[in-house]
Enzyme design. Structure first.
Site, PDB file in Angstrom:
ATOM      1  N   GLY A 116       3.224   9.260   5.321  1.00  0.00           N
ATOM      2  CA  GLY A 116       3.174   8.375   6.477  1.00  0.00           C
ATOM      3  C   GLY A 116       4.359   8.590   7.393  1.00  0.00           C
ATOM      4  O   GLY A 116       5.349   9.218   7.008  1.00  0.00           O
ATOM      5  N   SER A 120      10.941   4.952  12.519  1.00  0.00           N
ATOM      6  CA  SER A 120      12.291   5.346  12.129  1.00  0.00           C
ATOM      7  C   SER A 120      12.348   6.615  11.298  1.00  0.00           C
ATOM      8  O   SER A 120      13.420   7.120  11.027  1.00  0.00           O
ATOM      9  CB  SER A 120      12.928   4.210  11.339  1.00  0.00           C
ATOM     10  OG  SER A 120      12.096   3.883  10.263  1.00  0.00           O
ATOM     11  N   GLY A 121      11.219   7.135  10.890  1.00  0.00           N
ATOM     12  CA  GLY A 121      11.254   8.361  10.097  1.00  0.00           C
ATOM     13  C   GLY A 121       9.958   8.623   9.366  1.00  0.00           C
ATOM     14  O   GLY A 121       8.928   8.011   9.655  1.00  0.00           O
ATOM     15  N   SER A 122      10.034   9.548   8.413  1.00  0.00           N
ATOM     16  CA  SER A 122       8.828   9.960   7.698  1.00  0.00           C
ATOM     17  C   SER A 122       8.926   9.561   6.228  1.00  0.00           C
ATOM     18  O   SER A 122      10.020   9.444   5.683  1.00  0.00           O
ATOM     19  CB  SER A 122       8.674  11.476   7.769  1.00  0.00           C
ATOM     20  OG  SER A 122       8.853  11.888   9.096  1.00  0.00           O
ATOM     21  N   LYS A 137      11.657   7.719   1.892  1.00  0.00           N
ATOM     22  CA  LYS A 137      11.657   7.514   3.345  1.00  0.00           C
ATOM     23  C   LYS A 137      12.874   8.201   3.926  1.00  0.00           C
ATOM     24  O   LYS A 137      14.004   7.897   3.536  1.00  0.00           O
ATOM     25  CB  LYS A 137      11.695   6.011   3.626  1.00  0.00           C
ATOM     26  CG  LYS A 137      11.566   5.657   5.086  1.00  0.00           C
ATOM     27  CD  LYS A 137      11.356   4.166   5.180  1.00  0.00           C
ATOM     28  CE  LYS A 137      11.213   3.682   6.579  1.00  0.00           C
ATOM     29  NZ  LYS A 137      10.914   2.255   6.621  1.00  0.00           N
ATOM     30  N   ASP A 247       9.221  -8.123  10.458  1.00  0.00           N
ATOM     31  CA  ASP A 247       8.285  -7.060  10.865  1.00  0.00           C
ATOM     32  C   ASP A 247       7.045  -7.092   9.971  1.00  0.00           C
ATOM     33  O   ASP A 247       6.617  -6.069   9.443  1.00  0.00           O
ATOM     34  CB  ASP A 247       8.989  -5.687  10.793  1.00  0.00           C
ATOM     35  CG  ASP A 247       8.305  -4.643  11.660  1.00  0.00           C
ATOM     36  OD1 ASP A 247       7.447  -5.030  12.506  1.00  0.00           O
ATOM     37  OD2 ASP A 247       8.598  -3.450  11.499  1.00  0.00           O
TER      38      ASP A 247
HETATM   39  N1  LIG Z   1       6.393   2.926  -1.047  1.00  0.00           N
HETATM   40  C1  LIG Z   1       5.389   3.535  -0.416  1.00  0.00           C
HETATM   41  N2  LIG Z   1       4.331   4.003  -1.103  1.00  0.00           N
HETATM   42  C2  LIG Z   1       3.293   4.604  -0.478  1.00  0.00           C
HETATM   43  N3  LIG Z   1       3.221   4.793   0.848  1.00  0.00           N
HETATM   44  C3  LIG Z   1       4.224   4.343   1.605  1.00  0.00           C
HETATM   45  C4  LIG Z   1       5.373   3.702   1.015  1.00  0.00           C
HETATM   46  N4  LIG Z   1       6.214   3.350   2.015  1.00  0.00           N
HETATM   47  C5  LIG Z   1       5.636   3.747   3.157  1.00  0.00           C
HETATM   48  N5  LIG Z   1       4.451   4.347   2.935  1.00  0.00           N
HETATM   49  C6  LIG Z   1       3.525   4.913   3.942  1.00  0.00           C
HETATM   50  O1  LIG Z   1       4.283   5.442   4.997  1.00  0.00           O
HETATM   51  C7  LIG Z   1       3.915   4.804   6.224  1.00  0.00           C
HETATM   52  C8  LIG Z   1       5.131   4.740   7.122  1.00  0.00           C
HETATM   53  O2  LIG Z   1       6.016   3.791   6.594  1.00  0.00           O
HETATM   54  P1  LIG Z   1       7.260   3.264   7.413  1.00  0.00           P
HETATM   55  O3  LIG Z   1       7.787   2.084   6.706  1.00  0.00           O
HETATM   56  O4  LIG Z   1       8.197   4.377   7.669  1.00  0.00           O
HETATM   57  O5  LIG Z   1       6.712   2.986   8.827  1.00  0.00           O
HETATM   58  P2  LIG Z   1       5.792   1.828   9.443  1.00  0.00           P
HETATM   59  O6  LIG Z   1       6.093   0.550   8.761  1.00  0.00           O
HETATM   60  O7  LIG Z   1       4.363   2.295   9.424  1.00  0.00           O
HETATM   61  O8  LIG Z   1       6.271   1.837  10.933  1.00  0.00           O
HETATM   62  P3  LIG Z   1       7.636   1.253  11.533  1.00  0.00           P
HETATM   63  O9  LIG Z   1       8.770   1.834  10.737  1.00  0.00           O
HETATM   64  O10 LIG Z   1       7.564   1.755  12.900  1.00  0.00           O
HETATM   65  O11 LIG Z   1       7.538  -0.229  11.413  1.00  0.00           O
HETATM   66  C9  LIG Z   1       3.344   3.456   5.823  1.00  0.00           C
HETATM   67  O12 LIG Z   1       2.476   2.942   6.792  1.00  0.00           O
HETATM   68  C10 LIG Z   1       2.640   3.801   4.516  1.00  0.00           C
HETATM   69  O13 LIG Z   1       1.350   4.319   4.776  1.00  0.00           O
END
Ligand SMILES: Nc1ncnc2c1ncn2[C@@H]1O[C@H](COP(=O)(O)OP(=O)(O)OP(=O)(O)O)[C@@H](O)[C@H]1O
Length: 466
Positions: A116, A120-122, A137, A247
């Site tokens: 995902g 803020s990042g990948s 992350k 958030d």
């Molecule tokens: N612990 C995890 N296990 C599985 N997938 C995850 C996990 N954390 C994040 N992801 C996947 O990565 C995606 C990106 O997560 P991230 O928290 O970086 O961004 P976001 O919440 O989608 O966006 P923003 O940071 O802009 O609020 C999530 O939507 C999810 O699909």
């Protein structure tokens, strides 16, 4: 270290013995060659003194070394105890581990599997050496990254709950990105399970974003709604400092292998003292989920999370996103702004007695949807979205209502949402700030002074989607 000291001791002992032997031999040689002359007595005296000095130095050195050895053994046992204690604490209290960059690289196989991307990042999938599946992350962007990193670690380190995603560790590379290591939630984020898929997912150069998702069945949706409510209730009411998530949205709700909801992403979170009723904070978060008082920059409290939760709850029921994109041309058109705003539709259908029309049609087709339960969820969602923060329930009350321990009344009819949010009762939002009650924002940006113009345009742009 002890071995080294022992070796040193042995060497010193050998030197001392050889010195004493050499001095004794020189006395004997002197006696044979010089007889009992004056020179012989001089040499014997000097050598005798030297032998005594060597013995004294040797004894002192020996004593010093044995004390040092004792201290070192004590220190070794203390540090061993500390290590055991630390690893015990980590298991008990979930203290995050500090990983080395190499460990992160190995775990993610060189950042191969992207799951995902956020602002803020990948996020990459990985496996630790002990076999634990993790989500790593990678936070990019120096200043923001640092801020987000600190908020996340500070909030999560002080919170442990079954419905909060677990932060296992972190990694800081000097002048490089920061990494946060979480438990891996195998079913990804909630948005992929409630909103119909929008085209193809992005594919990375090395790996693929996992194609997780589908249509979550009704009973699981209700379960996730309760899980999230419990996690927020815990953050607001059961931690030493109140933790505001700030958030709450479906992308930040993850689903484990049993489709239990886990609240994640504490990058914007804020700690709030128990004696504080609201704190100031610049507008961050995600459009569509932001409470009106935050958009109007009148201070935030845990009720901002309650508002966002209300939006999410209605989205869970309807499988429809609340935030809509309104083009610039239609910004000031009241009817255009109001039409299609899902919470508004849900409110109308509820009052018309047609609440089942609000439910995601894909879920209705599968059956098993209880109308009373739908009504309960919609009512709770609308209570949480009340314009006046004081009218919103606490998250603890939300849990009670969702788990049917508390009756839910229909929320008062409110013209609010989208347009009417521009007219805020100042007395309600910020008690004691004025006697006049209503502090109405102007109808259009042209009618307003600079200060309210700023609020107006912030609000309009926020309500219009990113
Ligand atoms: N612990 C995890 N296990 C599985 N997938 C995850 C996990 N954390 C994040 N992801 C996947 O990565 C995606 C990106 O997560 P991230 O928290 O970086 O961004 P976001 O919440 O989608 O966006 P923003 O940071 O802009 O609020 C999530 O939507 C999810 O699909």
């Amino acid at each position: 270290m002890a071995m080294k000291l022992w070796m040193k001791d042995k060497k010193a002992e050998a030197i001392a013995v050889s010195l004493i032997i050499a001095l004794t031999i020189s006395i004997i040689v002197a006696r044979i060659s010089l007889g009992l002359s004056k020179t012989f007595y001089l040499i014997t005296g000097a050598n005798g003194a030297a032998i005594l000095a060597v013995i004294a130095i040797y004894l002192l050195q020996n004593r010093y070394n044995s004390r040092r050895r004792l201290l070192e053994t004590q220190m070794a046992s203390v540090s061993k105890e500390l290590r055991i204690e630390y690893s015990f604490l980590r298991k008990v209290a979930g203290v995050p581990t500090k990983f080395r960059h190499r460990e992160i690289e190995v775990a993610t196989d060189g950042f191969r599997c992207l799951v995902g991307k956020g602002s803020s990042g990948s996020v990459f999938k990985g496996i630790l050496t002990d076999g634990t599946p993790v989500a790593v992350k990678r936070i990019e962007g120096a200043e923001r990254g640092e801020k987000e990193f600190r908020s996340e670690v500070a909030a999560i380190a002080s919170a442990q709950h079954v419905n909060l995603v677990r932060l296992l560790g972190y990694c800081c590379v000097p002048t490089g990105p920061r990494f946060l290591v979480y438990d891996f939630a195998s079913n990804g984020s909630l948005d992929k399970w409630i909103f119909p898929r929008r085209g193809k997912e992005e594919i990375s150069s090395r790996g693929e974003i996992q194609q997780i998702g589908g249509c979550l069945e009704w009973s699981l949706r209700v379960g996730v709604a309760i899980d999230v409510a419990k996690a927020l209730s815990y953050l607001h009411h059961n931690c030493r400092s109140r933790i505001l998530h700030l958030d709450v949205k479906p992308q930040n709700i993850l689903l484990d292998e049993n489709y239990r909801g886990l609240v994640s992403d504490f990058g914007l979170s804020k700690l709030m003292g128990r004696d504080e009723s609201r704190v100031m904070s610049s507008i961050r978060g995600t459009n569509g989920y932001l409470a009106p008082e935050w958009l109007l920059q009148q201070g935030i409290s845990e009720k901002c999370d309650v508002y966002s939760y209300g939006v999410v709850l209605l989205e869970i029921v309807g499988g429809v996103r609340s935030v809509r994109v309104i083009d610039k041309a239609n910004r000031n058109d009241k009817s255009k702004r109001e039409s299609g705003y899902f919470p508004k539709i849900a409110s109308e259908r509820l009052r018309e007695g047609r609440v089942m029309e609000v439910v995601d049609s894909r879920v209705v087709e599968r059956g098993g949807v209880d109308e009373r339960e739908v009504k309960r969820l919609v009512c709770v969602g609308l209570w949480c979205m009340q314009e006046d923060a004081r009218m919103r329930p606490s998250m603890a009350e939300v849990v009670e209502m969702l788990e049917r321990r508390e009756e839910v009344e229909e929320p008062p009819e409110s013209p609010l949402f989208v347009v009417d949010v521009l007219s805020i009762n100042e007395e309600n939002v910020n008690p004691g700030r004025g006697r006049h009650g209503k502090a109405t924002l102007p109808a259009t940006p042209e009618d307003c002074n600079d200060a309210s113009s700023a609020s107006w345009s912030t609000l309009i742009s926020a309500l219009s989607g990113r």
